[in-house]
Design a protein around this motif. Structure first.
Motif, PDB file in Angstrom:
ATOM      1  N   MET A 113       2.654  -6.866   2.143  1.00  0.00           N
ATOM      2  CA  MET A 113       3.751  -6.763   3.103  1.00  0.00           C
ATOM      3  C   MET A 113       3.505  -5.644   4.103  1.00  0.00           C
ATOM      4  O   MET A 113       3.827  -5.765   5.289  1.00  0.00           O
ATOM      5  N   ALA A 114       2.919  -4.542   3.650  1.00  0.00           N
ATOM      6  CA  ALA A 114       2.614  -3.435   4.559  1.00  0.00           C
ATOM      7  C   ALA A 114       1.589  -3.871   5.609  1.00  0.00           C
ATOM      8  O   ALA A 114       1.695  -3.502   6.787  1.00  0.00           O
ATOM      9  N   ILE A 115       0.608  -4.674   5.203  1.00  0.00           N
ATOM     10  CA  ILE A 115      -0.395  -5.166   6.159  1.00  0.00           C
ATOM     11  C   ILE A 115       0.263  -6.073   7.194  1.00  0.00           C
ATOM     12  O   ILE A 115      -0.024  -5.973   8.397  1.00  0.00           O
ATOM     13  N   VAL A 159       0.589  -4.760  -5.355  1.00  0.00           N
ATOM     14  CA  VAL A 159      -0.160  -5.747  -4.560  1.00  0.00           C
ATOM     15  C   VAL A 159       0.744  -6.396  -3.514  1.00  0.00           C
ATOM     16  O   VAL A 159       0.381  -6.531  -2.340  1.00  0.00           O
ATOM     17  N   MET A 160       1.946  -6.796  -3.932  1.00  0.00           N
ATOM     18  CA  MET A 160       2.886  -7.394  -2.986  1.00  0.00           C
ATOM     19  C   MET A 160       3.276  -6.404  -1.895  1.00  0.00           C
ATOM     20  O   MET A 160       3.381  -6.761  -0.712  1.00  0.00           O
ATOM     21  N   VAL A 164       8.865  -2.648   2.148  1.00  0.00           N
ATOM     22  CA  VAL A 164       7.624  -2.195   1.510  1.00  0.00           C
ATOM     23  C   VAL A 164       7.928  -1.237   0.369  1.00  0.00           C
ATOM     24  O   VAL A 164       7.339  -1.326  -0.721  1.00  0.00           O
ATOM     25  N   ILE A 165       8.855  -0.304   0.590  1.00  0.00           N
ATOM     26  CA  ILE A 165       9.224   0.646  -0.474  1.00  0.00           C
ATOM     27  C   ILE A 165       9.847  -0.091  -1.650  1.00  0.00           C
ATOM     28  O   ILE A 165       9.584   0.220  -2.827  1.00  0.00           O
ATOM     29  N   TYR A 166      10.665  -1.083  -1.352  1.00  0.00           N
ATOM     30  CA  TYR A 166      11.315  -1.849  -2.419  1.00  0.00           C
ATOM     31  C   TYR A 166      10.284  -2.610  -3.254  1.00  0.00           C
ATOM     32  O   TYR A 166      10.387  -2.678  -4.487  1.00  0.00           O
TER      33      TYR A 166
END
Length: 390
Positions: free
Chosen positions: A209-211, A204-205, A195-197
């Protein structure tokens, strides 16, 4: 039948090194060990496959991102060439240059790059450590099963039980059961780093990914916590079993601390299997009928169905209403009883079928359907401990 398999010992030889009891112990203990170890081996094999694939994926990402932690040599070279060019121009023109571009010999490390690589390297380290421990566990299991082939049956029994006690003493089952937790932690670290990357590439991406990661680990957490509060929940894992033991220990200590001065506290169950057994005892009558009705409808073996119908002839009268709570499965059982009357049966079998029909007070299966529908609508009591009297 071990009494048929092994001849009895002479008088006063029942405790000798070659006594029958040691041979029986060896056979039974070997069977128990094989069943116990089979589950461990299957879990460790799946864990090793997953760890190998996961380590390969993480290594690919780390190989790409670790370059951001190093000085860009091409940029340094271009910087030095620019400095040399300016200096040479200054010498040839014999005039000073006010601003000489500084040589790039260091670079600012981005916080996001640091955390991405730190999380992914920790994830890779956990994955490889889990692989190492899984291989060690397989070696422990192999050593545990390698029973000595020499010596008397009693000596082999001693060695086998000595190793079993050592297995429990050194918490080998606990270590094997908690190994998947390390892989789950490694997967969680990888998701956080991912997520950090993605935040540096597209917000948005990263949000998507966090969701996905939050939803996956939310389900993971909930399914491990639910059995702690609902012992009949089917989402049991080794982590939830040990979490329940820890929760009950804390609860017992809390009760002892706050209630010791007033009233003595009862001892709470400490394991999920104990709670499960108590719930099974409370629902014993319902489970007996439901289990036989389920088996009757799933097996294609006619002899099994016949045995079930004959067994229902001795069904306790208080348990008769529970056949209606089995739904369509119970209805098909009653229909099968009616069909048996149309066949030529031996006298004893026919009598059992007749008693079975009398247990339900009717040969009309529609009454069972009526009982089930009335109970589901609240017209009849539905207690797992038996029918109530009105």
């Amino acid at each position: 039948d071990y009494e048929q398999k092994y001849a009895p010992n002479p008088i006063y030889e029942e405790w000798s090194p070659k006594a029958r009891v040691w041979r029986v112990y060896g056979d039974e203990a070997t069977q128990i060990d094989i069943e116990m170890v089979a589950g461990w081996r299957e879990g460790l094999d799946m864990l090793l496959v997953f760890a190998a694939l996961f380590s390969g994926v993480v290594t690919t990402f780390v190989t790409t991102t670790c370059k951001s932690l190093q000085l860009d040599l091409a940029r340094v070279t271009n910087s030095l060439i620019a400095v040399v060019s300016v200096q040479r121009a200054t010498v040839h023109r014999a005039e000073a240059v006010d601003a000489v571009p500084p040589a790039v010999t260091s670079f600012p490390l981005q916080t996001s790059d640091f955390w991405v690589n730190a999380l992914w390297f920790m994830s890779l380290g956990l994955s490889l450590s889990t692989t190492l421990l899984a291989v060690l566990a397989k070696q422990w299991i192999h050593q545990y099963l390698s029973v000595a082939s020499t010596g008397s049956p009693r000596n082999r029994c001693r060695v086998q039980h000595f190793r079993y006690r050592a297995l429990k003493k050194w918490h080998v089952p606990l270590i094997i059961e908690l190994l998947p937790v390390f892989m789950h932690a490694a997967l969680g670290l990888f998701f956080v780093g991912l997520v950090i990357y993605l935040c540096s590439l597209s917000t948005v991406m990263a949000a998507h990914m966090a969701i996905i990661a939050t939803g996956a680990f939310g389900v993971y957490s909930v399914t491990n916590v639910l059995p702690v509060f609902y012992p009949d929940c089917a989402y049991k894992t080794p982590l939830s079993i040990h979490s329940f033991a820890a929760f009950m220990f804390i609860r017992q200590q809390y009760m002892n601390f706050f209630h010791s001065q007033r009233t003595p506290t009862s001892i709470l169950p400490t394991s999920l299997p104990d709670i499960e057994l108590k719930m099974v005892e409370r629902q014993a009558d319902v489970l007996d009928v439901s289990a036989l009705a389920c088996l009757f409808n799933t097996t294609p073996n006619l002899s099994v169905q016949s045995i079930i119908l004959q067994a229902l002839s001795a069904l306790p009268l208080p348990s008769v209403p529970f056949i209606g709570r089995s739904g369509p499965e119970g209805i098909s059982v009653v229909k099968a009883i009616n069909d048996q009357f149309q066949l030529d049966q031996p006298v004893d079998r026919f009598e059992r079928f007749e008693r079975t029909a009398l247990r339900f007070e009717t040969q009309d299966p529609q009454s069972v359907l009526t009982t089930s529908s009335q109970e589901s609508s609240g017209m009849l009591p539905s207690s797992c401990c038996g029918p109530k009297t009105h």
